[in-house]
Motif scaffolding. Structure first.
Motif, PDB file in Angstrom:
ATOM      1  N   LYS A 114       0.834  -1.197   0.000  1.00  0.00           N
ATOM      2  CA  LYS A 114       0.000   0.000   0.000  1.00  0.00           C
ATOM      3  C   LYS A 114       0.871   1.250   0.000  1.00  0.00           C
ATOM      4  CE  LYS A 114      -4.280  -1.515   1.978  1.00  0.00           C
ATOM      5  NZ  LYS A 114      -4.539  -2.777   2.203  1.00  0.00           N
ATOM      6  N   SER A 115       0.508   2.179  -0.875  1.00  0.00           N
ATOM      7  CA  SER A 115       1.128   3.496  -0.907  1.00  0.00           C
ATOM      8  C   SER A 115       0.037   4.473  -0.501  1.00  0.00           C
ATOM      9  CB  SER A 115       1.635   3.800  -2.322  1.00  0.00           C
ATOM     10  OG  SER A 115       2.165   5.107  -2.371  1.00  0.00           O
ATOM     11  N   ARG A 116       0.278   5.218   0.571  1.00  0.00           N
ATOM     12  CA  ARG A 116      -0.755   6.092   1.125  1.00  0.00           C
ATOM     13  C   ARG A 116      -0.503   7.554   0.776  1.00  0.00           C
ATOM     14  NH1 ARG A 116      -3.829   3.085   4.463  1.00  0.00           N
ATOM     15  NH2 ARG A 116      -2.928   1.114   5.142  1.00  0.00           N
ATOM     16  N   GLY A 117      -1.613   8.266   0.606  1.00  0.00           N
ATOM     17  CA  GLY A 117      -1.505   9.680   0.283  1.00  0.00           C
ATOM     18  C   GLY A 117      -2.654  10.478   0.868  1.00  0.00           C
TER      19      GLY A 117
ATOM     20  N   GLU B 167      -1.865  10.009   8.001  1.00  0.00           N
ATOM     21  CA  GLU B 167      -1.359  11.322   8.382  1.00  0.00           C
ATOM     22  C   GLU B 167      -0.184  11.715   7.482  1.00  0.00           C
ATOM     23  OE1 GLU B 167      -2.785  13.387  10.622  1.00  0.00           O
ATOM     24  OE2 GLU B 167      -4.320  11.835  10.693  1.00  0.00           O
ATOM     25  N   PRO B 168      -0.097  12.996   7.121  1.00  0.00           N
ATOM     26  CA  PRO B 168       1.001  13.438   6.261  1.00  0.00           C
ATOM     27  C   PRO B 168       2.366  13.119   6.850  1.00  0.00           C
ATOM     28  CG  PRO B 168      -0.647  15.157   6.482  1.00  0.00           C
ATOM     29  CD  PRO B 168      -1.018  14.081   7.472  1.00  0.00           C
ATOM     30  N   VAL B 169       3.278  12.709   5.965  1.00  0.00           N
ATOM     31  CA  VAL B 169       4.668  12.498   6.359  1.00  0.00           C
ATOM     32  C   VAL B 169       5.498  13.585   5.696  1.00  0.00           C
ATOM     33  CG1 VAL B 169       4.496  10.027   6.803  1.00  0.00           C
ATOM     34  CG2 VAL B 169       5.043  10.796   4.523  1.00  0.00           C
ATOM     35  N   GLY B 170       6.528  14.025   6.374  1.00  0.00           N
ATOM     36  CA  GLY B 170       7.307  15.166   5.910  1.00  0.00           C
ATOM     37  C   GLY B 170       8.512  14.822   5.077  1.00  0.00           C
ATOM     38  N   ALA B 171       8.638  13.577   4.622  1.00  0.00           N
ATOM     39  CA  ALA B 171       9.817  13.200   3.854  1.00  0.00           C
ATOM     40  C   ALA B 171       9.928  13.995   2.551  1.00  0.00           C
ATOM     41  CB  ALA B 171       9.783  11.704   3.551  1.00  0.00           C
ATOM     42  N   MET B 172       8.774  14.371   1.990  1.00  0.00           N
ATOM     43  CA  MET B 172       8.766  15.124   0.745  1.00  0.00           C
ATOM     44  C   MET B 172       7.642  16.160   0.833  1.00  0.00           C
ATOM     45  SD  MET B 172       8.284  13.711  -3.171  1.00  0.00           S
ATOM     46  CE  MET B 172       9.597  12.514  -3.030  1.00  0.00           C
TER      47      MET B 172
END
Length: 164
Positions: A73-76, A101-106
């Motif tokens: 799974k790829s979440r967005g 929840e948003p991740v800050g990697a990008m």
């Protein structure tokens, strides 16, 4: 194939797609508005999307995941930043963790979708703007361009399956 053109502009940090569909603007708009219809085409065929949340209002959040052929799974997420129904939609789009929840990697990208009547057809233009050249390069390397082309290629089928 509904895609009639695409353009990468490294200077402007944009990826643009233009597609045309044999349906009125209001019908194509519903493909964005209704999460069940959005699931019919968002994501390439081998990575179908599931929208767990889709608050289609300015400031609203969408949470989704795409499931790959091996179950990965790829979440967005999206945050809707502007709506001018049925002709314009803007949203920020980013990666999410397993809880949505948003991740800050990008940094998130920003997408502007416009729909315009061309006779009895609809021309849809999507312009995605990236935060910087590195992000654009990473997203293209991850297959974002081909993925969106394949996703847009599913819209004719989604339009055909639901009454106008």
């Amino acid at each position: 194939m509904p895609v009639i053109g695409s353009h990468k502009d490294v200077q402007a940090l944009t990826l643009t797609f233009v597609a045309e569909f044999d349906a009125p603007v209001e019908r194509v708009w519903r493909l964005w508005q209704d999460p069940r219809q959005l699931e019919r085409w968002w994501g390439p065929p081998t990575w179908p999307a599931t929208f767990e949340q889709h608050d289609f209002v300015v400031g609203g959040w969408s949470r989704y995941h795409m499931t790959g052929p091996d179950g990965e799974k790829s979440r967005g997420w999206w945050t809707v930043t502007a709506i001018e129904a049925p002709h314009r939609l803007e949203f920020d789009d980013g990666f999410a963790d397993e809880n949505g929840e948003p991740v800050g990697a990008m940094a998130p990208s920003h997408t502007v979708v416009t729909l315009e009547a061309v006779g009895a057809r609809t021309r849809m233009t999507t312009v995605t703007t990236f935060a910087d050249a590195e992000q654009m390069e990473q997203m293209l390397a991850m297959g974002a361009e081909e993925g969106l082309r394949l996703a847009l290629g599913q819209i004719d089928g989604a339009l055909a399956d639901v009454p106008r």
